[in-house]
Write a protein that holds these residues in place. Structure first.
Motif, mmCIF file in Angstrom:
data_model
loop_
_atom_site.group_PDB
_atom_site.id
_atom_site.type_symbol
_atom_site.label_atom_id
_atom_site.label_comp_id
_atom_site.label_asym_id
_atom_site.label_seq_id
_atom_site.Cartn_x
_atom_site.Cartn_y
_atom_site.Cartn_z
ATOM 1 N N LYS A 104 24.174 32.793 -10.122
ATOM 2 C CA LYS A 104 24.392 33.529 -8.869
ATOM 3 C C LYS A 104 25.566 32.977 -8.082
ATOM 4 C CE LYS A 104 19.587 34.987 -8.292
ATOM 5 N NZ LYS A 104 18.393 34.992 -7.406
ATOM 6 N N ASN A 105 26.207 31.940 -8.646
ATOM 7 C CA ASN A 105 27.352 31.336 -7.953
ATOM 8 C C ASN A 105 26.979 30.889 -6.538
ATOM 9 O OD1 ASN A 105 29.920 30.609 -8.851
ATOM 10 N ND2 ASN A 105 30.937 32.235 -7.720
ATOM 11 N N THR A 106 25.809 30.295 -6.428
ATOM 12 C CA THR A 106 25.242 29.973 -5.116
ATOM 13 C C THR A 106 24.593 28.596 -5.133
ATOM 14 O OG1 THR A 106 24.810 32.320 -4.662
ATOM 15 C CG2 THR A 106 23.586 30.724 -3.344
ATOM 16 N N VAL A 107 24.718 27.908 -4.017
ATOM 17 C CA VAL A 107 24.051 26.630 -3.799
ATOM 18 C C VAL A 107 23.101 26.782 -2.616
ATOM 19 C CG1 VAL A 107 24.399 24.216 -3.133
ATOM 20 C CG2 VAL A 107 25.931 25.297 -4.758
ATOM 21 N N TYR A 108 21.979 26.098 -2.694
ATOM 22 C CA TYR A 108 20.961 26.220 -1.649
ATOM 23 C C TYR A 108 20.659 24.869 -1.022
ATOM 24 C CZ TYR A 108 20.150 30.551 -4.241
ATOM 25 O OH TYR A 108 20.307 31.757 -4.869
ATOM 26 N N LEU A 109 20.163 24.907 0.193
ATOM 27 C CA LEU A 109 19.626 23.715 0.838
ATOM 28 C C LEU A 109 18.279 24.105 1.442
ATOM 29 C CD1 LEU A 109 20.250 20.721 1.522
ATOM 30 C CD2 LEU A 109 20.966 21.541 3.789
ATOM 31 N N GLN A 110 17.221 23.644 0.812
ATOM 32 C CA GLN A 110 15.876 23.862 1.335
ATOM 33 C C GLN A 110 15.576 22.760 2.335
ATOM 34 O OE1 GLN A 110 13.555 26.389 0.689
ATOM 35 N NE2 GLN A 110 12.408 25.425 2.362
ATOM 36 N N MET A 111 15.264 23.140 3.550
ATOM 37 C CA MET A 111 15.039 22.181 4.619
ATOM 38 C C MET A 111 13.598 22.330 5.108
ATOM 39 S SD MET A 111 18.625 22.496 6.715
ATOM 40 C CE MET A 111 18.246 24.111 7.382
ATOM 41 N N ASN A 112 12.820 21.294 4.923
ATOM 42 C CA ASN A 112 11.427 21.274 5.357
ATOM 43 C C ASN A 112 11.216 20.219 6.439
ATOM 44 O OD1 ASN A 112 10.849 23.204 3.330
ATOM 45 N ND2 ASN A 112 10.400 21.585 1.839
ATOM 46 N N SER A 113 10.098 20.312 7.112
ATOM 47 C CA SER A 113 9.746 19.345 8.159
ATOM 48 C C SER A 113 10.908 19.127 9.126
ATOM 49 C CB SER A 113 9.328 18.009 7.527
ATOM 50 O OG SER A 113 8.256 18.190 6.636
ATOM 51 N N LEU A 114 11.466 20.209 9.583
ATOM 52 C CA LEU A 114 12.652 20.127 10.431
ATOM 53 C C LEU A 114 12.347 19.461 11.763
ATOM 54 C CD1 LEU A 114 14.211 23.552 9.508
ATOM 55 C CD2 LEU A 114 15.400 21.359 9.374
ATOM 56 N N LYS A 115 13.331 18.729 12.255
ATOM 57 C CA LYS A 115 13.219 17.999 13.506
ATOM 58 C C LYS A 115 14.296 18.488 14.471
ATOM 59 C CE LYS A 115 11.966 13.832 10.886
ATOM 60 N NZ LYS A 115 12.329 12.412 10.608
ATOM 61 N N PRO A 116 14.104 18.315 15.760
ATOM 62 C CA PRO A 116 15.143 18.721 16.715
ATOM 63 C C PRO A 116 16.504 18.081 16.417
ATOM 64 C CG PRO A 116 13.096 18.312 17.859
ATOM 65 C CD PRO A 116 12.876 17.891 16.442
ATOM 66 N N GLU A 117 16.501 16.873 15.891
ATOM 67 C CA GLU A 117 17.770 16.212 15.584
ATOM 68 C C GLU A 117 18.486 16.806 14.378
ATOM 69 O OE1 GLU A 117 14.759 14.770 16.058
ATOM 70 O OE2 GLU A 117 14.486 13.048 14.690
ATOM 71 N N ASP A 118 17.852 17.743 13.691
ATOM 72 C CA ASP A 118 18.533 18.465 12.613
ATOM 73 C C ASP A 118 19.373 19.624 13.154
ATOM 74 O OD1 ASP A 118 15.535 18.073 10.704
ATOM 75 O OD2 ASP A 118 17.410 16.944 10.455
#
Length: 122
Positions: A76-90
């Protein structure tokens, strides 16, 4: 036209999840190590995660280890970033870029996306 286009940002509550996508056009992503970077207001840009072009090895900043996962889908010519347990500092604008090695861009001619805003707030 060579382009990297990020998507998937938005507003999420602390503890929530988002998946960012970085789609390439005009070139084949397979041959490039790809990374995610972020920049919060008043702060310098920092490396978040990189994934190699060869063996899929990954690097993560200490602040996101165990919470974020980078992956690539060459079909798919695509890169992903799965972000879990997000914090305000993210909270930051997240960018994808080619030629990422351990959180650093190693090519002055690297391609960059335009960024996508991630806001973590209740």
């Amino acid at each position: 036209q060579v382009q990297l286009v990020e998507s998937g940002g938005g507003l999420v509550q602390p503890g929530g999840s988002l998946r960012l996508s970085c789609a390439a056009s005009g070139f084949t992503l397979d041959y490039y190590p790809i990374g995610w970077f972020r920049q919060a207001p008043g702060k310098e840009r920092e490396g978040v995660s990189c994934i190699s072009s060869s063996d899929g090895s990954t690097w993560y900043a200490d602040s996101v280890k165990g919470r974020f996962t980078i992956s690539r889908d060459n079909a798919k010519n695509t890169v992903y970033l799965q972000m879990n347990s997000l914090k305000p500092e993210d909270t930051a604008v997240y960018y994808c870029a080619t030629d990422c090695l351990e959180g650093v861009i190693v090519n002055t001619k690297a391609y960059w996306g335009q960024g996508t805003q991630v806001t973590v707030s209740s």
